[in-house]
Design a protein around this motif. Structure first.
Motif, PDB file in Angstrom:
ATOM      1  N   SER A  39      26.501  22.361  39.323  1.00 12.82           N
ATOM      2  CA  SER A  39      26.104  23.551  38.560  1.00 12.82           C
ATOM      3  C   SER A  39      25.076  24.409  39.292  1.00 12.82           C
ATOM      4  CB  SER A  39      25.513  23.146  37.208  1.00 12.82           C
ATOM      5  OG  SER A  39      26.486  22.539  36.409  1.00 12.82           O
ATOM      6  N   LEU A  40      24.434  23.870  40.310  1.00 10.74           N
ATOM      7  CA  LEU A  40      23.358  24.592  40.989  1.00 10.74           C
ATOM      8  C   LEU A  40      23.786  25.936  41.569  1.00 10.74           C
ATOM      9  CD1 LEU A  40      20.428  24.795  41.852  1.00 10.74           C
ATOM     10  CD2 LEU A  40      20.975  23.353  43.838  1.00 10.74           C
ATOM     11  N   PRO A  41      24.966  26.076  42.194  1.00 12.63           N
ATOM     12  CA  PRO A  41      25.315  27.380  42.776  1.00 12.63           C
ATOM     13  C   PRO A  41      25.234  28.550  41.787  1.00 12.63           C
ATOM     14  CG  PRO A  41      26.803  25.722  43.601  1.00 12.63           C
ATOM     15  CD  PRO A  41      25.978  25.068  42.518  1.00 12.63           C
ATOM     16  N   GLU A  42      25.511  28.288  40.512  1.00  7.43           N
ATOM     17  CA  GLU A  42      25.443  29.357  39.509  1.00  7.43           C
ATOM     18  C   GLU A  42      24.020  29.858  39.294  1.00  7.43           C
ATOM     19  OE1 GLU A  42      27.974  30.985  38.026  1.00  7.43           O
ATOM     20  OE2 GLU A  42      29.130  29.827  39.491  1.00  7.43           O
ATOM     21  N   LEU A  43      23.029  29.047  39.651  1.00  6.52           N
ATOM     22  CA  LEU A  43      21.619  29.410  39.476  1.00  6.52           C
ATOM     23  C   LEU A  43      21.040  30.099  40.713  1.00  6.52           C
ATOM     24  CD1 LEU A  43      19.153  29.244  37.569  1.00  6.52           C
ATOM     25  CD2 LEU A  43      18.676  26.986  38.557  1.00  6.52           C
ATOM     26  N   LEU A  44      21.795  30.140  41.802  1.00  8.83           N
ATOM     27  CA  LEU A  44      21.304  30.666  43.074  1.00  8.83           C
ATOM     28  C   LEU A  44      21.917  32.018  43.400  1.00  8.83           C
ATOM     29  CD1 LEU A  44      21.782  27.412  45.181  1.00  8.83           C
ATOM     30  CD2 LEU A  44      19.734  28.116  43.909  1.00  8.83           C
ATOM     31  N   LYS A 117      18.150  34.204  38.598  1.00  6.52           N
ATOM     32  CA  LYS A 117      18.704  33.385  39.682  1.00  6.52           C
ATOM     33  C   LYS A 117      17.623  33.142  40.742  1.00  6.52           C
ATOM     34  CE  LYS A 117      23.473  34.691  39.001  1.00  6.52           C
ATOM     35  NZ  LYS A 117      24.085  33.418  38.683  1.00  6.52           N
ATOM     36  N   ILE A 118      17.677  31.980  41.355  1.00  4.02           N
ATOM     37  CA  ILE A 118      16.695  31.624  42.382  1.00  4.02           C
ATOM     38  C   ILE A 118      17.003  32.401  43.659  1.00  4.02           C
ATOM     39  CG2 ILE A 118      15.836  29.762  43.859  1.00  4.02           C
ATOM     40  CD1 ILE A 118      16.405  27.836  41.503  1.00  4.02           C
ATOM     41  N   THR A 119      15.980  33.075  44.189  1.00  3.95           N
ATOM     42  CA  THR A 119      16.108  33.834  45.431  1.00  3.95           C
ATOM     43  C   THR A 119      15.432  33.124  46.599  1.00  3.95           C
ATOM     44  OG1 THR A 119      14.075  35.083  45.000  1.00  3.95           O
ATOM     45  CG2 THR A 119      16.152  36.045  44.214  1.00  3.95           C
ATOM     46  N   ASP A 120      14.396  32.343  46.303  1.00  7.53           N
ATOM     47  CA  ASP A 120      13.613  31.685  47.351  1.00  7.53           C
ATOM     48  C   ASP A 120      13.085  30.371  46.787  1.00  7.53           C
ATOM     49  OD1 ASP A 120      12.100  32.701  50.116  1.00  7.53           O
ATOM     50  OD2 ASP A 120      11.028  31.136  49.036  1.00  7.53           O
ATOM     51  N   PHE A 121      13.244  29.302  47.560  1.00  6.11           N
ATOM     52  CA  PHE A 121      12.837  27.972  47.116  1.00  6.11           C
ATOM     53  C   PHE A 121      12.169  27.276  48.295  1.00  6.11           C
ATOM     54  CE2 PHE A 121      13.043  23.694  45.621  1.00  6.11           C
ATOM     55  CZ  PHE A 121      13.325  23.710  44.260  1.00  6.11           C
ATOM     56  N   MET A 122      10.861  27.056  48.201  1.00 10.39           N
ATOM     57  CA  MET A 122      10.124  26.384  49.267  1.00 10.39           C
ATOM     58  C   MET A 122       9.592  25.056  48.749  1.00 10.39           C
ATOM     59  SD  MET A 122       6.627  27.398  51.333  1.00 10.39           S
ATOM     60  CE  MET A 122       7.260  28.921  51.956  1.00 10.39           C
ATOM     61  N   VAL A 123       9.780  24.007  49.544  1.00  8.43           N
ATOM     62  CA  VAL A 123       9.290  22.677  49.198  1.00  8.43           C
ATOM     63  C   VAL A 123       8.194  22.298  50.187  1.00  8.43           C
ATOM     64  CG1 VAL A 123       9.903  20.254  48.840  1.00  8.43           C
ATOM     65  CG2 VAL A 123      11.596  22.049  48.399  1.00  8.43           C
ATOM     66  N   MET A 124       7.083  21.830  49.655  1.00  2.00           N
ATOM     67  CA  MET A 124       5.986  21.321  50.478  1.00  2.00           C
ATOM     68  C   MET A 124       5.648  19.938  49.944  1.00  2.00           C
ATOM     69  SD  MET A 124       3.821  24.846  50.685  1.00  2.00           S
ATOM     70  CE  MET A 124       2.776  24.350  52.039  1.00  2.00           C
TER      71      MET A 124
END
Length: 145
Positions: A39-44, A117-124
């Motif tokens: 389902s994630l692609p629909e949120l991106l 929708k998510i445009t940018d996702f950074m993980v630290m």
């Protein structure tokens, strides 16, 4: 030394994100809790930017982000969000997890567009030794597919 790229305190906006971002965050939490990567692609957005702690250069596109998160979450155990902080367009989400016997802490910095929708996702994440273990194991799982 003054860095002309630093934000002035007056330019930094905090508070509750717009309604679409709030809905997007709710869907992100559902996907992450259920490990519902299909389902994630629909949120991106199509051109989503994904930045992970194991690489300096960002990744672009839905398929790459989904593949990486699927591999990473297959390694993580006891993943849970602890707190979140809002900005006008997104959230900082603090989390903890385990990689084997090691505890990991981190934050997701997530930006949403006006459609939620998510445009940018950074993980630290930290500590570095556990991040390296996670990256190596997730890399093996990505290569196996």
């Amino acid at each position: 030394m003054a860095d002309s790229n630093l934000h002035l305190a007056a330019d930094i906006q905090t508070g509750l994100p717009h309604q679409a971002a709030q809905a997007g965050l709710k869907e992100w939490h559902r996907i992450a809790a259920a490990l519902d990567w299909d389902s994630l692609p629909e949120l991106l957005t199509e051109d989503v930017v994904f930045r992970n702690p194991a690489a300096l250069e960002p990744y672009h596109g839905k398929a790459t982000m989904v593949a990486i998160l699927r591999a990473v979450f297959s390694v993580l155990q006891d993943f849970k969000y602890l707190r979140h902080f809002g900005t006008s367009t997104g959230y900082v989400l603090e989390f903890s997890a385990r990689v084997g016997d090691e505890i990991l802490f981190g934050v997701d910095l997530v930006e949403f567009n006006q459609e939620g929708k998510i445009t940018d996702f950074m993980v630290m994440m930290r500590p570095a030794s556990t991040v390296l273990t996670l990256a190596a194991e997730a890399g093996k799982r990505l290569a196996a597919h």
